[in-house]
Design an enzyme around this catalytic site. Structure first.
Site, short mmCIF file in Angstrom:
data_model
loop_
_atom_site.label_atom_id
_atom_site.label_comp_id
_atom_site.label_asym_id
_atom_site.label_seq_id
_atom_site.Cartn_x
_atom_site.Cartn_y
_atom_site.Cartn_z
N LYS A 166 0.86 -1.18 0.00
CA LYS A 166 0.00 0.00 0.00
C LYS A 166 0.90 1.23 0.00
O LYS A 166 1.72 1.42 0.91
CB LYS A 166 -0.89 -0.02 1.24
CG LYS A 166 -1.76 1.20 1.41
CD LYS A 166 -2.79 1.33 0.28
CE LYS A 166 -3.94 0.38 0.49
NZ LYS A 166 -4.90 0.42 -0.64
N HIS B 48 -9.80 -7.27 -5.22
CA HIS B 48 -9.51 -6.24 -4.24
C HIS B 48 -9.94 -6.70 -2.86
O HIS B 48 -10.78 -7.59 -2.72
CB HIS B 48 -10.30 -4.99 -4.65
CG HIS B 48 -10.41 -3.96 -3.60
ND1 HIS B 48 -11.57 -3.72 -2.90
CD2 HIS B 48 -9.49 -3.10 -3.12
CE1 HIS B 48 -11.36 -2.73 -2.05
NE2 HIS B 48 -10.11 -2.34 -2.16
#
Lengths: 437, 437
Positions: B206, B333
């Site tokens: 991330k 996702h």
């Protein structure tokens, strides 16, 4: 996995079913046309049925798939297509048109659109998918529509499928009492009988048979006889772009849509750009590979799905999702089919919220069937069955009789060829080049 | 229809689950994050479970849907969405961003892409759809994957989801022993632990937390520590187009794909045109309405589906069909989720032949769950359950405890707001405008 759901045996029964002398741009329907009936039998003793095209190009890969299937579960639908790809081998093109390379197209005059190995495999696998869903539904006590996410309507609307036709085949064939329909008055009379008998509220005329002005006159006669009813005209890609635009302009106030006026995405896009009449297709877009370009170019506004082409009921629902995403309408195409496929069509049609047009079906023309209770149109609709599976049962005597006809055929009718059938009446007939007008 | 499959009761349980201090471009994960657990109970006494976002904007329409559902069958999945549209009423936008008009977008910095009424409704309905599939599977003795056409693989690969993070939340929160990861060495250590513990073979970091060069350095450190392994970087749309192209160029030999480098279809299309690094998204394309333009402009090469966004497992499969049609890749996702959703993700992922990338999951970060047996990653994979339904069972004590936490919350955590959580450490923090770099 339930052992009871494992496939124990697969039975294939090629048959010949009688078909009236319906005219299209390629010629005339044969007096007998091939279909293939697929039965999937589970270890639990449940039998599911499916149906697809019966030409040799379909029967041969079906035999390979039938051999490979035992030991797999009827729930294994996603694996079915990879299996078909693996075992169906060198699928050849059907309908006498060219090789079966991945991107080959048959003559643009072909009635089923692009013909390639993948599409034939999908058409074969579709019958097995339907048979598996039927068996699964019977085994767990659910109708097929419930296995597809549930019906969103209790009945499905169909349209009357009008044809120019002869009173009888020139040679062998079963008789019927419809008489000939070769002019606007004949077409209207046919429509009237369909409406009176089955309650159909919308009408599709198969075109591409006579010069466009004669077919325009037939649609005008229908519009006069049935004011306000949805009308469609389908010349199977027989017209040039200018002719298509001329017809669209002449009939713009009468048509719900114009179906495959011309052949190919280029032509359809050109027609689409020049008219406000919506264009429907079961020839320009019949595979996923054709979707992106046709949709990007707004070549079609309505896809007429055929669960045989598209690989079964789940994939038909995928197509519905694609059409919804791109704002393209969806309805259903029909080729000559029997009651098993009509049941399958009705189940999947019942599950698609965005289905906004009455579906096509040749079924009223089919006097022979392989199921015990024929479907009955009421108010132009079929009630969606809530019985387990498809809700149809095989009539084994009828199946055996139609198989005998196939066995006894000398090869004349095992491959559907409407141009060859036309040559029985007109020895000089050749498949017309497109555009024909 | 089976009376046993008719829904008798629906139970909703909003909960707060602990979440570590994981950093993203908006701020930091709250110490407790809301989820909503849905139970559908049939007349036959079967209970199915589902899970979705738990913010108020989801819980409110979920209550309306829960009230409307009894009397319908768990097979009635196609009707669920029309029902939701009818009863969920004036769904408001979640995550403190604007109105819920059909085409509203939240701040481009939002982590879940476009936020409109339809998407929230789908996110709500998804939990009911999963619960219905779970109940149906249990009732008929079939795993959920078999209700989706059957698994095409026996296990599903997931990737390690790496985060820059603090050692602990600045205020309340559960402790863990992961320590901080605020530099490349910390990221590599985290990746090592994930690889050693769970066998993950691919890694997603991330990003959007620190200046791009620092995140480039982290990816380079990962590439050095795990040569040849697939690596991904996801700054949640925080970069400008030039910055995105700079990062893509710097990491072109290291990245499997770059995820949402910039915000919006225009930006993604510009980045895509300027690099050969594939672009993945869970922000640019999160609804069907976004598909046509994004695909036409080649703005994304991989869609990371989220069955919550997309309205459940059947619609996720529809998305897979759309992606297949347009030659766009598909993977999955993850937002913070528990074991029910992980089971659902694994079932649907198992049925999609074209899934070619390891899926994302936050699950290893979640120390709390509502199921009796937590999922275990082995070799980076989860085995697909063949038990009836999802194959998970609710731990009612755990569920009650996490619900108590939600009941006792003074409103601090019931709406997930990563920027607000960041303000606990940095009172001057505001949601960064994009592009941030």
């Amino acid at each position: 996995m339930h052992t009871a759901l494992v496939i124990e045996d697969v039975r294939l029964t090629p048959i010949l079913v009688s078909d009236p002398p319906l005219l299209n741009t390629q010629g005339v329907h044969q007096p007998y046309t091939p279909r293939l009936i697929v039965e999937v039998v589970t270890r639990g003793g449940t039998t599911g049925v499916g149906e697809t095209y019966g030409d040799g190009a379909y029967v041969e890969p079906a035999r390979s798939l039938a051999e490979a299937l035992p030991g797999r579960a009827v729930t294994d639908l996603n694996g079915l297509f990879a299996l078909a790809e693996g075992v169906c081998g060198d699928v050849r093109a059907a309908d006498g048109g060219g090789d079966a390379g991945a991107d080959d197209r048959v003559d643009a005059g072909g009635l089923r659109g692009v013909r390639n190995a993948e599409k034939i495999r999908l058409s074969v696998a579709s019958a097995f998918e339907v048979a598996c869903l039927d068996a699964l539904g019977k085994a767990v006590g659910l109708p097929v529509h419930a296995l597809l996410g549930g019906k969103v309507r209790d009945s499905v609307e169909y349209s009357a499928y009008l044809f120019h036709r002869w009173a009888a085949h020139p040679g062998p064939g079963e008789a019927d009492d419809w008489g000939q329909a070769l002019d606007p008055a004949g077409v209207v009379a046919q429509a009237r009988r369909f409406a009176d008998t089955y309650g159909f509220g919308s009408f599709k005329l198969k075109g591409g048979v006579f010069e466009p002005d004669r077919e325009i006159a037939a649609i005008r006669a229908l519009a006069e006889a049935f004011p306000g009813r949805p009308l469609r005209l389908d010349p199977n890609g027989a017209w040039s772009v200018p002719t298509s635009l001329y017809v669209a302009d002449q009939l713009k106030d009468a048509l719900e849509y114009l179906e495959d006026p011309t052949s190919g995405t280029d032509g359809m896009a050109a027609v689409s750009a020049g008219t406000d009449v919506p264009l429907a297709t079961n020839m320009c877009v019949t595979t996923l590979a054709e979707v992106p370009e046709a949709f990007a170019r707004d070549a079609v506004q309505i896809v007429l799905s055929d669960h045989h082409y598209w690989g079964g009921l789940t994939r038909t629902r995928e197509l519905a999702g694609i059409c919804r995403t791109f704002g393209v309408g969806l309805s259903m195409h029909s080729n000559t089919h029997l009651g098993i496929s009509l049941a399958a069509m009705t189940h999947v049609a019942a599950t698609v919220p965005e289905l906004a047009y009455a579906c096509d079906s040749h079924y009223p023309w089919q006097t022979e069937d392989v199921i015990t209770e024929r479907h009955t149109f009421t108010g132009g609709r079929l009630t969606v069955s809530d019985a387990p599976g498809l809700g149809v049962a095989l009539d084994r005597d009828r199946l055996a009789a139609l198989h005998r006809r196939w066995l006894e055929d000398d090869g004349t009718y095992r491959e559907r060829d409407d141009a060859a059938a036309m040559r029985a009446a007109d020895p000089g007939w050749a498949t017309p080049a497109v555009p024909r007008w």
